[in-house]
Motif scaffolding. Structure first.
Motif, mmCIF file in Angstrom:
data_model
loop_
_atom_site.group_PDB
_atom_site.id
_atom_site.type_symbol
_atom_site.label_atom_id
_atom_site.label_comp_id
_atom_site.label_asym_id
_atom_site.label_seq_id
_atom_site.Cartn_x
_atom_site.Cartn_y
_atom_site.Cartn_z
ATOM 1 N N GLU A 9 41.472 32.538 55.391
ATOM 2 C CA GLU A 9 41.980 33.151 56.618
ATOM 3 C C GLU A 9 42.199 32.094 57.699
ATOM 4 O O GLU A 9 43.211 32.112 58.398
ATOM 5 N N ARG A 10 41.235 31.171 57.853
ATOM 6 C CA ARG A 10 41.385 30.121 58.868
ATOM 7 C C ARG A 10 42.544 29.190 58.523
ATOM 8 O O ARG A 10 43.282 28.752 59.412
ATOM 9 N N LEU A 11 42.737 28.897 57.234
ATOM 10 C CA LEU A 11 43.846 28.044 56.811
ATOM 11 C C LEU A 11 45.181 28.716 57.130
ATOM 12 O O LEU A 11 46.089 28.089 57.673
ATOM 13 N N GLU A 13 45.761 31.000 59.428
ATOM 14 C CA GLU A 13 45.909 31.014 60.882
ATOM 15 C C GLU A 13 46.364 29.654 61.396
ATOM 16 O O GLU A 13 47.233 29.566 62.273
ATOM 17 N N ALA A 14 45.767 28.586 60.858
ATOM 18 C CA ALA A 14 46.129 27.229 61.289
ATOM 19 C C ALA A 14 47.566 26.900 60.901
ATOM 20 O O ALA A 14 48.289 26.256 61.673
ATOM 21 N N LEU A 15 47.995 27.324 59.733
ATOM 22 C CA LEU A 15 49.377 27.095 59.311
ATOM 23 C C LEU A 15 50.349 27.797 60.259
ATOM 24 O O LEU A 15 51.328 27.201 60.713
ATOM 25 N N ILE A 16 50.081 29.040 60.553
ATOM 26 C CA ILE A 16 50.957 29.811 61.442
ATOM 27 C C ILE A 16 50.971 29.186 62.837
ATOM 28 O O ILE A 16 52.035 29.013 63.434
ATOM 29 N N ALA A 17 49.795 28.817 63.341
ATOM 30 C CA ALA A 17 49.705 28.218 64.670
ATOM 31 C C ALA A 17 50.472 26.895 64.747
ATOM 32 O O ALA A 17 51.007 26.537 65.793
ATOM 33 N N ALA A 18 50.541 26.181 63.611
ATOM 34 C CA ALA A 18 51.258 24.901 63.574
ATOM 35 C C ALA A 18 52.748 25.090 63.281
ATOM 36 O O ALA A 18 53.494 24.116 63.189
ATOM 37 N N GLY A 19 53.177 26.346 63.093
ATOM 38 C CA GLY A 19 54.596 26.621 62.885
ATOM 39 C C GLY A 19 55.041 26.632 61.436
ATOM 40 O O GLY A 19 56.229 26.497 61.152
ATOM 41 N N TYR A 20 54.105 26.821 60.507
ATOM 42 C CA TYR A 20 54.436 26.854 59.084
ATOM 43 C C TYR A 20 54.142 28.234 58.511
ATOM 44 O O TYR A 20 53.225 28.924 58.950
ATOM 45 N N GLU A 21 54.918 28.608 57.499
ATOM 46 C CA GLU A 21 54.647 29.854 56.789
ATOM 47 C C GLU A 21 53.450 29.630 55.875
ATOM 48 O O GLU A 21 53.375 28.612 55.195
ATOM 49 N N PRO A 22 52.514 30.572 55.822
ATOM 50 C CA PRO A 22 51.346 30.413 54.953
ATOM 51 C C PRO A 22 51.672 30.767 53.502
ATOM 52 O O PRO A 22 51.158 31.732 52.946
ATOM 53 N N ARG A 23 52.546 29.962 52.905
ATOM 54 C CA ARG A 23 52.970 30.171 51.520
ATOM 55 C C ARG A 23 52.584 28.949 50.693
ATOM 56 O O ARG A 23 52.634 27.819 51.187
ATOM 57 N N PRO A 24 52.245 29.143 49.414
ATOM 58 C CA PRO A 24 51.847 28.014 48.571
ATOM 59 C C PRO A 24 52.897 26.910 48.489
ATOM 60 O O PRO A 24 52.550 25.728 48.523
ATOM 61 N N SER A 25 54.166 27.271 48.402
ATOM 62 C CA SER A 25 55.206 26.243 48.283
ATOM 63 C C SER A 25 55.267 25.367 49.524
ATOM 64 O O SER A 25 55.440 24.145 49.435
ATOM 65 N N VAL A 26 55.106 25.968 50.700
ATOM 66 C CA VAL A 26 55.116 25.226 51.957
ATOM 67 C C VAL A 26 53.881 24.337 52.032
ATOM 68 O O VAL A 26 53.964 23.148 52.347
ATOM 69 N N ARG A 47 45.270 28.718 45.288
ATOM 70 C CA ARG A 47 43.860 29.120 45.243
ATOM 71 C C ARG A 47 43.208 28.980 46.624
ATOM 72 O O ARG A 47 42.357 29.784 46.988
ATOM 73 N N TRP A 48 43.628 27.952 47.394
ATOM 74 C CA TRP A 48 43.112 27.813 48.758
ATOM 75 C C TRP A 48 43.524 29.009 49.596
ATOM 76 O O TRP A 48 42.713 29.588 50.304
ATOM 77 N N LEU A 49 44.803 29.387 49.515
ATOM 78 C CA LEU A 49 45.325 30.482 50.336
ATOM 79 C C LEU A 49 44.801 31.855 49.907
ATOM 80 O O LEU A 49 44.740 32.771 50.719
ATOM 81 N N ARG A 50 44.441 31.984 48.654
ATOM 82 C CA ARG A 50 43.920 33.259 48.158
ATOM 83 C C ARG A 50 42.407 33.390 48.347
ATOM 84 O O ARG A 50 41.841 34.441 48.040
ATOM 85 N N GLY A 51 41.758 32.324 48.792
ATOM 86 C CA GLY A 51 40.319 32.372 48.966
ATOM 87 C C GLY A 51 39.565 32.240 47.657
ATOM 88 O O GLY A 51 38.441 32.730 47.526
ATOM 89 N N GLU A 52 40.166 31.544 46.686
ATOM 90 C CA GLU A 52 39.522 31.344 45.396
ATOM 91 C C GLU A 52 38.812 29.999 45.308
ATOM 92 O O GLU A 52 37.964 29.802 44.444
ATOM 93 N N GLN A 61 40.039 17.074 55.366
ATOM 94 C CA GLN A 61 40.334 16.221 56.518
ATOM 95 C C GLN A 61 41.834 16.039 56.709
ATOM 96 O O GLN A 61 42.330 16.042 57.833
ATOM 97 N N VAL A 62 42.570 15.904 55.607
ATOM 98 C CA VAL A 62 44.028 15.785 55.710
ATOM 99 C C VAL A 62 44.627 17.083 56.245
ATOM 100 O O VAL A 62 45.481 17.060 57.131
ATOM 101 N N LEU A 63 44.169 18.215 55.716
ATOM 102 C CA LEU A 63 44.646 19.508 56.214
ATOM 103 C C LEU A 63 44.391 19.647 57.713
ATOM 104 O O LEU A 63 45.281 20.029 58.474
#
Length: 141
Positions: A9-11, A13-26, A47-52, A61-63
């Motif tokens: 969920e935090r990932l 939110e951070a993607l959206i806040a940074a202007g990116y779609e929260p999709r695996p390809s992006v 797996r990161w986006l699905r909470g797995e 750190q890169v993220l």
């Protein structure tokens, strides 16, 4: 909710806040442009986006640097005590002259050429034993 789901969920939110779609390809494309280890796969970032799963610390750190959030917040959800200005400065690396020129050209190349160039650079780094902890491919999360 478990910690993996909360991280996802935090990932997002951070993607959206940074202007990116929260999709695996992006996430796969943008993360791999910034990460100097072995590239993440579509399935891995999904797996990161699905909470797995939760990424290893070096990937976290890169993220965090890319998305402009604190690594501690992204991982645990609690904001660290430092100010946003200090946090942002941590991720800024001053470059100039030839480095700046190369980075501008690199960012303008198509994805396939950037990935190829990245592999060439990592090959040179390994051959010259430069930063062995970052040049050697780490295990994927």
């Amino acid at each position: 909710m478990d910690e993996k789901t909360l991280f996802a969920e935090r990932l997002k939110e951070a993607l959206i806040a940074a202007g990116y779609e929260p999709r695996p390809s992006v996430l796969e494309r943008e993360f791999n442009l910034r990460y100097w280890g072995s590239p993440m796969t579509f399935q891995g970032v999904r797996r990161w986006l699905r909470g797995e799963s939760i990424p290893a610390q070096n990937k976290l750190q890169v993220l965090a640097g890319w998305l402009g959030v604190e690594p501690h917040y992204l991982r645990y959800g609690a904001r660290a005590a430092c100010s946003p200005e200090l946090s942002q400065a941590t991720w800024m690396i001053a470059v100039g002259g030839e480095e700046d020129e190369v980075l501008r050209v690199y960012r303008g190349l198509p994805d396939e050429q950037r990935q190829l160039l990245r592999q060439v650079i990592l090959t040179f780094a390994r051959a010259n034993e430069l930063e062995p902890d970052r040049a050697k491919p780490p295990s994927q999360a």
